[in-house]
Design a protein around this motif. Structure first.
Motif, PDB file in Angstrom:
ATOM      1  N   PRO A 167      -8.931  -8.225   2.803  1.00  0.00           N
ATOM      2  CA  PRO A 167      -8.213  -7.073   3.336  1.00  0.00           C
ATOM      3  C   PRO A 167      -8.893  -5.800   2.826  1.00  0.00           C
ATOM      4  O   PRO A 167      -9.416  -5.788   1.698  1.00  0.00           O
ATOM      5  N   GLU A 168      -8.876  -4.764   3.648  1.00  0.00           N
ATOM      6  CA  GLU A 168      -9.642  -3.549   3.363  1.00  0.00           C
ATOM      7  C   GLU A 168      -9.381  -3.003   1.949  1.00  0.00           C
ATOM      8  O   GLU A 168     -10.310  -2.660   1.209  1.00  0.00           O
ATOM      9  N   GLN A 169      -8.098  -2.937   1.574  1.00  0.00           N
ATOM     10  CA  GLN A 169      -7.761  -2.341   0.283  1.00  0.00           C
ATOM     11  C   GLN A 169      -8.378  -3.151  -0.868  1.00  0.00           C
ATOM     12  O   GLN A 169      -8.905  -2.577  -1.831  1.00  0.00           O
ATOM     13  N   SER A 170      -8.311  -4.444  -0.761  1.00  0.00           N
ATOM     14  CA  SER A 170      -8.878  -5.287  -1.830  1.00  0.00           C
ATOM     15  C   SER A 170     -10.388  -5.152  -1.856  1.00  0.00           C
ATOM     16  O   SER A 170     -11.009  -5.092  -2.919  1.00  0.00           O
ATOM     17  N   ARG A 171     -10.973  -5.076  -0.690  1.00  0.00           N
ATOM     18  CA  ARG A 171     -12.427  -4.925  -0.604  1.00  0.00           C
ATOM     19  C   ARG A 171     -12.887  -3.651  -1.325  1.00  0.00           C
ATOM     20  O   ARG A 171     -13.837  -3.660  -2.096  1.00  0.00           O
ATOM     21  N   LEU A 172     -12.148  -2.576  -1.101  1.00  0.00           N
ATOM     22  CA  LEU A 172     -12.489  -1.313  -1.764  1.00  0.00           C
ATOM     23  C   LEU A 172     -12.325  -1.454  -3.275  1.00  0.00           C
ATOM     24  O   LEU A 172     -13.163  -0.990  -4.054  1.00  0.00           O
ATOM     25  N   SER A 173     -11.242  -2.105  -3.700  1.00  0.00           N
ATOM     26  CA  SER A 173     -11.001  -2.284  -5.139  1.00  0.00           C
ATOM     27  C   SER A 173     -12.098  -3.140  -5.777  1.00  0.00           C
ATOM     28  O   SER A 173     -12.529  -2.871  -6.895  1.00  0.00           O
ATOM     29  N   ILE A 174     -12.552  -4.164  -5.048  1.00  0.00           N
ATOM     30  CA  ILE A 174     -13.622  -5.021  -5.601  1.00  0.00           C
ATOM     31  C   ILE A 174     -14.894  -4.198  -5.784  1.00  0.00           C
ATOM     32  O   ILE A 174     -15.581  -4.295  -6.809  1.00  0.00           O
ATOM     33  N   ASP A 175     -15.211  -3.361  -4.791  1.00  0.00           N
ATOM     34  CA  ASP A 175     -16.391  -2.503  -4.904  1.00  0.00           C
ATOM     35  C   ASP A 175     -16.296  -1.624  -6.157  1.00  0.00           C
ATOM     36  O   ASP A 175     -17.254  -1.501  -6.921  1.00  0.00           O
ATOM     37  N   LYS A 176     -15.126  -1.041  -6.369  1.00  0.00           N
ATOM     38  CA  LYS A 176     -14.944  -0.154  -7.524  1.00  0.00           C
ATOM     39  C   LYS A 176     -15.066  -0.943  -8.826  1.00  0.00           C
ATOM     40  O   LYS A 176     -15.666  -0.490  -9.790  1.00  0.00           O
TER      41      LYS A 176
END
Ligand SMILES: C[S@@+](CC[C@H](N)C(=O)[O-])C[C@H]1O[C@@H](n2cnc3c(N)ncnc32)[C@H](O)[C@@H]1O
Length: 476
Positions: A167-176
């Motif tokens: 999911p988009e939000q998790s993807r962003l968090s993983i990147d961070k």
């Protein structure tokens, strides 16, 4: 008891293999090993799978679905007669044999091809030598979630087969998270990376499903496939916090039990990365007191697909992924035949052992015929089964060589069925083993489910396929 050696009668290999012929040869081989096949009540499915690890500190961090349990290793070492010395696992996976044997006082060597298993083993070793400052820093990450304040420029690598997995939000968090952990010390970063690997499946739209990744219907990728709901998909921030808490909890409770990392280290673990087909020939002969292992089964499970999220996160690219798939012991329909003699000219004897195994040859001829008649649901099945047995023969040949005289080999494996024909992997591999000089002491069969006579179903049943632990000994 003296073991009768199978004598190979001349056999017309090109004759059309009929099911009757397979049945006759199967019955003969079953008779040959009849006294060795024993239903072992203590060998539950839980013990012989990852399930019993689910509650075990350290082992529970990363769910290696194809693993067995630490309790199984303890059981085998306890009930076996393993002499002092080193233990080998040529298909080490996430390192169950290595850690469990090490904790029981043995030095343990492991060979593993896939970077995910290796990363789990190395990170676990790292976790045992963290300083108090390292632990404090990991605790800080758990409580303060420092990744939330950094940039989210893409840092998670993707493969074609993993695109759209989160999911988009998790993807962003993983990147961070990946971005932030790069500024930590190597030891802290390694544990943070391990925690990430441990949660990728949970926070994704996918579920590992043996041959491939199954996609949840909420993902954009799922397309027209069957409806599938994997259940709750945790947010990355929640999942990683829970995982870091579990990791810290296990490390701290071990430290409290034994004094901060003052636990005596009874054995030493060495991990050799790569394919055992390449590595085993270079190992010294007669050097291991036992081998405890579970190779991939001949069941089409593709580890490079099911562990694709983790492999991508470890930076494995498309080309490397294909190479890894090909280097694996042949167990998928995509594996191309390996030129075993080119790999090692000493394997002529191992290849001959497979060439002369009548039941195997009869099954291979049958499968080739089924393929030619377009009756196999995948034409690669015949090649996979052939590759599996020939590569296993070479592996067993090497395992016999590296085992010390009197040493034991324990192997967990499943029988399989293709085109309606049950393939007795246990009997065929035991027959190879005998031809190399192993004494087949036992083929321990797991009991069956309720309602079946375990004795009958376990030993002769055609409906259910045997799951076994083989016990072979190198003669003195
Ligand atoms: C059934 S799993 C072993 C799991 C292990 N017993 C555990 O508890 O974690 C088989 C392992 O063999 C590895 N493997 C497959 N082909 C290999 C090869 N040619 N050389 C070394 N390892 C290989 C796979 O990556 C996988 O981790």
């Amino acid at each position: 008891m003296a073991t009768e050696i199978i004598t190979f009668v001349p056999f017309e290999l090109s004759a059309p293999a009929s099911l009757t012929e397979i049945e006759i040869l199967e019955a003969e081989l079953t008779k040959h090993f009849e006294t060795k096949l024993t239903v072992e009540k203590q060998l539950t499915r839980q013990l012989v799978s990852f399930q019993a690890n689910k509650a075990a500190p350290f082992y529970r961090w990363y769910k290696y679905k194809e693993g067995f349990s630490a309790a199984l290793i303890a059981f085998l070492i306890d009930t076996g007669e393993i002499g002092p010395g080193k233990i080998l696992d040529p298909f080490a996976g996430a390192g169950t044999t290595l850690f469990a044997a090490r904790d029981l006082g043995f030095d343990a060597d492991g060979i593993e091809l896939l970077p995910i298993g290796r990363q789990v083993i190395e990170s676990r070793l790292q976790a045992e030598s963290l300083s108090a400052e390292d632990l404090e820093r990991i605790g800080f990450w758990m409580l303060k979630k420092p990744w939330k304040n950094v940039s989210d420029e893409p840092s998670l690598k993707e493969l074609r087969i993993t695109r759209g997995a989160y999911p988009e939000q998790s993807r962003l968090s993983i990147d961070k998270y990946i971005h932030a952990l790069a500024s930590e010390t190597p030891s802290v970063a390694r544990i943070l990376k391990l925690a990430l690997l441990c949660v990728l499946e949970d926070v994704s739209y996918t579920r590992k499903d043996g041959q491939y990744l199954r996609w949840d219907s909420r993902s954009e990728r799922q397309g027209g496939g069957k409806f599938f709901d994997k259940g709750t998909i945790l947010s990355f921030d929640d999942a990683i916090t829970i995982k870091l808490e579990q990791i810290l909890g296990d490390i701290n409770s071990q430290a409290t039990q034994f004094g901060l990392f003052g636990q005596p280290d009874p054995g030493k673990i060495s991990l050799i990365p790569g394919s055992c087909l390449d590595i085993l020939p270079g190992l010294k002969g007669d050097s291991y007191s036992a081998i405890i292992t579970s190779p991939p089964y001949c069941n089409r499970y593709d580890y490079t697909r099911t562990y694709a999220l983790e492999l991508a996160a470890l930076g494995v690219g498309e080309v490397e992924l294909t190479k890894l798939r090909q280097a694996m012991l042949s167990c998928t329909v995509e594996n191309k035949a390996k030129d075993l003699i080119k790999l090692n000219s000493h394997w002529a004897e191992a290849i001959q052992a497979a060439d002369r195994q009548l039941l195997l040859q009869s099954i291979l001829t049958f499968l080739d015929n089924e393929r030619d008649e377009k009756r196999l649901n995948n034409s690669g099945i015949a090649r996979m089964v052939r590759g599996y047995f020939y590569e296993m023969s070479c592996t067993l040949f090497e395992l016999y060589r590296v085992l010390a005289p009197g040493g034991q080999l324990y192997m967990v494996n499943d029988n399989v069925r293709y085109a309606g024909v049950g393939i007795s992997v246990d009997l065929i591999l035991s027959s190879f083993a005998e031809s190399f000089g192993f004494i087949v002491e036992k083929i321990m069969v797991l009991p069956r489910g309720k309602g079946n006579s375990s004795q009958q179903m376990g030993l002769h049943g055609r409906e259910q396929l045997r799951k076994c632990v083989y016990v072979w000994r190198k003669s003195l």
